[in-house]
Design an enzyme around this catalytic site. Structure first.
Site, PDB file in Angstrom:
ATOM      1  N   ASP A  77      -0.465  14.817  16.555  1.00  0.00           N
ATOM      2  CA  ASP A  77       0.496  15.475  17.446  1.00  0.00           C
ATOM      3  C   ASP A  77      -0.109  16.746  18.019  1.00  0.00           C
ATOM      4  O   ASP A  77      -0.908  17.406  17.363  1.00  0.00           O
ATOM      5  CB  ASP A  77       1.775  15.830  16.672  1.00  0.00           C
ATOM      6  CG  ASP A  77       2.598  14.582  16.389  1.00  0.00           C
ATOM      7  OD1 ASP A  77       2.653  13.702  17.264  1.00  0.00           O
ATOM      8  OD2 ASP A  77       3.163  14.489  15.284  1.00  0.00           O
ATOM      9  N   GLU A 102       1.421   5.495   0.884  1.00  0.00           N
ATOM     10  CA  GLU A 102       0.947   6.676   1.614  1.00  0.00           C
ATOM     11  C   GLU A 102       1.395   7.948   0.894  1.00  0.00           C
ATOM     12  O   GLU A 102       2.543   8.059   0.475  1.00  0.00           O
ATOM     13  CB  GLU A 102       1.494   6.659   3.046  1.00  0.00           C
ATOM     14  CG  GLU A 102       0.957   7.808   3.874  1.00  0.00           C
ATOM     15  CD  GLU A 102       1.227   7.643   5.354  1.00  0.00           C
ATOM     16  OE1 GLU A 102       0.937   6.556   5.906  1.00  0.00           O
ATOM     17  OE2 GLU A 102       1.750   8.592   5.959  1.00  0.00           O
ATOM     18  N   PHE A 137      14.242  14.002  10.932  1.00  0.00           N
ATOM     19  CA  PHE A 137      12.837  13.659  11.031  1.00  0.00           C
ATOM     20  C   PHE A 137      12.655  12.398  11.908  1.00  0.00           C
ATOM     21  O   PHE A 137      11.760  12.321  12.751  1.00  0.00           O
ATOM     22  CB  PHE A 137      12.383  13.419   9.590  1.00  0.00           C
ATOM     23  CG  PHE A 137      10.944  13.079   9.402  1.00  0.00           C
ATOM     24  CD1 PHE A 137       9.964  13.880   9.936  1.00  0.00           C
ATOM     25  CD2 PHE A 137      10.570  11.962   8.654  1.00  0.00           C
ATOM     26  CE1 PHE A 137       8.632  13.581   9.741  1.00  0.00           C
ATOM     27  CE2 PHE A 137       9.243  11.651   8.454  1.00  0.00           C
ATOM     28  CZ  PHE A 137       8.272  12.462   9.001  1.00  0.00           C
ATOM     29  N   HIS A 177       3.485  -1.217   3.945  1.00  0.00           N
ATOM     30  CA  HIS A 177       2.944   0.120   3.698  1.00  0.00           C
ATOM     31  C   HIS A 177       4.120   1.035   3.363  1.00  0.00           C
ATOM     32  O   HIS A 177       5.000   1.242   4.202  1.00  0.00           O
ATOM     33  CB  HIS A 177       2.221   0.601   4.958  1.00  0.00           C
ATOM     34  CG  HIS A 177       1.483   1.886   4.793  1.00  0.00           C
ATOM     35  ND1 HIS A 177       0.408   2.030   3.930  1.00  0.00           N
ATOM     36  CD2 HIS A 177       1.649   3.106   5.371  1.00  0.00           C
ATOM     37  CE1 HIS A 177      -0.059   3.263   4.004  1.00  0.00           C
ATOM     38  NE2 HIS A 177       0.690   3.945   4.867  1.00  0.00           N
ATOM     39  N   SER A 180       0.868  -1.176   0.000  1.00  0.00           N
ATOM     40  CA  SER A 180       0.000   0.000   0.000  1.00  0.00           C
ATOM     41  C   SER A 180       0.904   1.224   0.000  1.00  0.00           C
ATOM     42  O   SER A 180       2.087   1.121   0.359  1.00  0.00           O
ATOM     43  CB  SER A 180      -0.929  -0.009   1.214  1.00  0.00           C
ATOM     44  OG  SER A 180      -0.180  -0.164   2.406  1.00  0.00           O
TER      45      SER A 180
HETATM   46  P1  FAD Z   1      -2.492   6.972  19.887  1.00  0.00           P
HETATM   47  O1  FAD Z   1      -2.608   5.665  19.214  1.00  0.00           O
HETATM   48  O2  FAD Z   1      -3.682   7.520  20.590  1.00  0.00           O
HETATM   49  O3  FAD Z   1      -1.281   6.938  20.890  1.00  0.00           O
HETATM   50  C1  FAD Z   1       0.004   6.555  20.418  1.00  0.00           C
HETATM   51  C2  FAD Z   1       0.895   6.180  21.591  1.00  0.00           C
HETATM   52  O4  FAD Z   1       1.215   7.318  22.350  1.00  0.00           O
HETATM   53  C3  FAD Z   1       0.182   5.236  22.505  1.00  0.00           C
HETATM   54  O5  FAD Z   1       0.649   3.964  22.234  1.00  0.00           O
HETATM   55  C4  FAD Z   1       0.440   5.713  23.884  1.00  0.00           C
HETATM   56  O6  FAD Z   1       1.314   4.814  24.518  1.00  0.00           O
HETATM   57  C5  FAD Z   1       1.085   7.039  23.702  1.00  0.00           C
HETATM   58  N1  FAD Z   1       0.288   8.090  24.272  1.00  0.00           N
HETATM   59  C6  FAD Z   1      -0.812   8.604  23.732  1.00  0.00           C
HETATM   60  N2  FAD Z   1      -1.285   9.591  24.508  1.00  0.00           N
HETATM   61  C7  FAD Z   1      -0.446   9.673  25.537  1.00  0.00           C
HETATM   62  C8  FAD Z   1      -0.402  10.494  26.686  1.00  0.00           C
HETATM   63  N3  FAD Z   1      -1.315  11.434  26.915  1.00  0.00           N
HETATM   64  N4  FAD Z   1       0.610  10.292  27.560  1.00  0.00           N
HETATM   65  C9  FAD Z   1       1.547   9.344  27.336  1.00  0.00           C
HETATM   66  N5  FAD Z   1       1.542   8.530  26.267  1.00  0.00           N
HETATM   67  C10 FAD Z   1       0.553   8.705  25.396  1.00  0.00           C
HETATM   68  N6  FAD Z   1      -0.127  12.507  12.249  1.00  0.00           N
HETATM   69  C11 FAD Z   1      -0.892  13.426  11.632  1.00  0.00           C
HETATM   70  O7  FAD Z   1      -1.023  14.549  12.138  1.00  0.00           O
HETATM   71  N7  FAD Z   1      -1.536  13.169  10.465  1.00  0.00           N
HETATM   72  C12 FAD Z   1      -1.458  11.971   9.851  1.00  0.00           C
HETATM   73  O8  FAD Z   1      -2.059  11.776   8.804  1.00  0.00           O
HETATM   74  C13 FAD Z   1      -0.653  10.962  10.457  1.00  0.00           C
HETATM   75  N8  FAD Z   1      -0.541   9.730   9.913  1.00  0.00           N
HETATM   76  C14 FAD Z   1       0.186   8.759  10.554  1.00  0.00           C
HETATM   77  C15 FAD Z   1       0.234   7.490   9.996  1.00  0.00           C
HETATM   78  C16 FAD Z   1       0.952   6.465  10.613  1.00  0.00           C
HETATM   79  C17 FAD Z   1       0.981   5.087   9.982  1.00  0.00           C
HETATM   80  C18 FAD Z   1       1.644   6.739  11.836  1.00  0.00           C
HETATM   81  C19 FAD Z   1       2.445   5.664  12.495  1.00  0.00           C
HETATM   82  C20 FAD Z   1       1.590   8.013  12.398  1.00  0.00           C
HETATM   83  C21 FAD Z   1       0.854   9.040  11.785  1.00  0.00           C
HETATM   84  N9  FAD Z   1       0.765  10.312  12.322  1.00  0.00           N
HETATM   85  C22 FAD Z   1       0.007  11.275  11.696  1.00  0.00           C
HETATM   86  C23 FAD Z   1       1.490  10.659  13.556  1.00  0.00           C
HETATM   87  C24 FAD Z   1       0.593  10.555  14.820  1.00  0.00           C
HETATM   88  O9  FAD Z   1      -0.469  11.466  14.738  1.00  0.00           O
HETATM   89  C25 FAD Z   1       1.441  10.870  16.038  1.00  0.00           C
HETATM   90  O10 FAD Z   1       2.415   9.880  16.231  1.00  0.00           O
HETATM   91  C26 FAD Z   1       0.658  11.163  17.300  1.00  0.00           C
HETATM   92  O11 FAD Z   1       1.560  11.699  18.272  1.00  0.00           O
HETATM   93  C27 FAD Z   1      -0.008   9.953  17.915  1.00  0.00           C
HETATM   94  O12 FAD Z   1      -1.144   9.606  17.220  1.00  0.00           O
HETATM   95  P2  FAD Z   1      -1.667   8.071  17.343  1.00  0.00           P
HETATM   96  O13 FAD Z   1      -2.907   7.945  16.609  1.00  0.00           O
HETATM   97  O14 FAD Z   1      -0.560   7.163  17.052  1.00  0.00           O
HETATM   98  O15 FAD Z   1      -1.986   8.103  18.908  1.00  0.00           O
END
Ligand code: FAD
Length: 300
Positions: free
Chosen positions: A109, A17, A219, A269, A15
């Site tokens: 983030d 991205e 990065f 991916h 896939s």
């Molecule tokens: P979650 O799955 O909710 O959390 C990720 C991890 O962070 C958890 O495992 C947890 O242990 C830890 N965590 C979460 N909250 C807390 C907290 N409050 N305190 C301590 N630990 C915590 N970002 C974008 O803005 N846009 C995108 O399109 C995008 N695409 C992505 C695609 C992929 C495949 C990946 C891997 C990342 C992507 N990101 C993107 C980055 C992502 O948004 C960041 O890494 C963000 O910080 C966490 O989002 P998440 O959905 O992984 O969070």
């Protein structure tokens, strides 16, 4: 590790991205890339979404065009950081109206960027697990989530990451796409722990073909991805030789995937960075058949 469908003789599924373009030039580059990569017949493609909605319009526009004007099965990324639940649902409605039925559900983030303190919006979804549950309630969507083989930078430890992944899977995620990594041993250890935790969804390794190692290092630090010293050795002396650098980059990514295939993984991916040349060079090295070739082979 996941069921295999044939892609030529390789058995590898892929896939792609993309990210939404922010200028006319970037827009042209994206659509040229999409045109070039169509022949690789990916399982699906996804388009990123700026946390806090910063790229909502270009993401929506790119996703709409991919759904309606390309053969790609297209997913939109979606974040919930900095938004009330109502805001998030309004955005989901806009994506549904554009024809989106597949999401990559993310927290996103914090506004200060990676490493700054994250505060859930008081009226919003606190993390991706809650967003997955909300999407599942809304409809029968295909939902991907993130996974972090080398730990999310904010996470206490890998167990906390795996707990979050389990919550996302339990709430209805269909698969996880990993942060990019270069350390296959670390990925395999992580994958073993994920399975030991009872998480059954496919975990697709995120592969980043290296366009520029120096830029990538800056990065990668923020993403928590380690850069093994062997990469410095491989790219040494390629600074002033674009062709050699491209060849090394394709070799490095193809070798990483081949090693993962030997370990039993078959679905990947690829982070395209909206460029086709290097991605195509990697796929060629893997012996994946282009769709046109596969059709010609079937007809013969
Ligand atoms: P979650 O799955 O909710 O959390 C990720 C991890 O962070 C958890 O495992 C947890 O242990 C830890 N965590 C979460 N909250 C807390 C907290 N409050 N305190 C301590 N630990 C915590 N970002 C974008 O803005 N846009 C995108 O399109 C995008 N695409 C992505 C695609 C992929 C495949 C990946 C891997 C990342 C992507 N990101 C993107 C980055 C992502 O948004 C960041 O890494 C963000 O910080 C966490 O989002 P998440 O959905 O992984 O969070």
């Amino acid at each position: 590790m996941s069921s295999k469908t044939e892609n030529g003789q390789s058995g590898i599924r892929i896939s792609f991205e993309f990210f939404p373009p922010k200028s006319e030039e970037a827009e042209q580059q994206l659509w040229n890339t999409v045109a070039d990569l169509t022949e690789w017949d990916p399982e699906f493609v996804s388009v990123t979404y700026g946390a806090g909605g910063s790229t909502k319009a270009p993401t929506l526009s790119a996703v709409r065009k991919m759904i309606h004007e390309t053969p790609f099965t297209t997913a939109s990324h979606l974040t919930c950081v900095g938004a009330t639940r109502e805001d998030t649902h309004r955005v989901i409605d806009e994506f549904l109206a554009a024809g989106v039925r597949r999401f990559v559900a993310l927290r996103g983030d914090p506004p200060g960027g990676v490493g700054s303190a994250y505060q859930p919006h008081p009226g919003g979804y606190a993390n991706a697990a809650e967003l997955v549950a909300a999407l599942r309630e809304r409809g029968d969507f295909d939902i991907s989530v993130s996974a972090y083989p080398e730990k999310h930078p904010e996470s206490r430890d890998t167990s906390a990451d795996i707990d979050m992944l389990k919550r996302k899977a339990d709430n209805g995620a269909d698969r996880a796409l990993t942060q990019f990594f270069f350390d296959n041993d670390a990925f395999e250890r992580y994958h073993d722990r994920v399975r030991a935790a009872g998480i059954k969804i496919p975990i697709l390794p995120g592969i980043m073909p290296i366009q520029n190692l120096t830029q990538l290092k800056r990065f990668a630090g923020a993403c928590g991805t380690s850069i093994p010293s062997r990469l410095d050795e491989r790219f040494e002396g390629t600074d002033d030789d674009v062709e050699l650098r491209a060849r090394v980059a394709a070799e490095v990514a193809a070798e990483q995937i081949q090693d993962l295939v030997r370990r039993g993984f078959d679905e990947f991916h690829l982070y395209t960075m909206n460029r086709s040349q290097l991605v195509s060079a990697v796929l060629e090295r893997l012996g994946i058949q282009r769709k046109v070739d596969a059709r010609a082979g079937a007809a013969a």
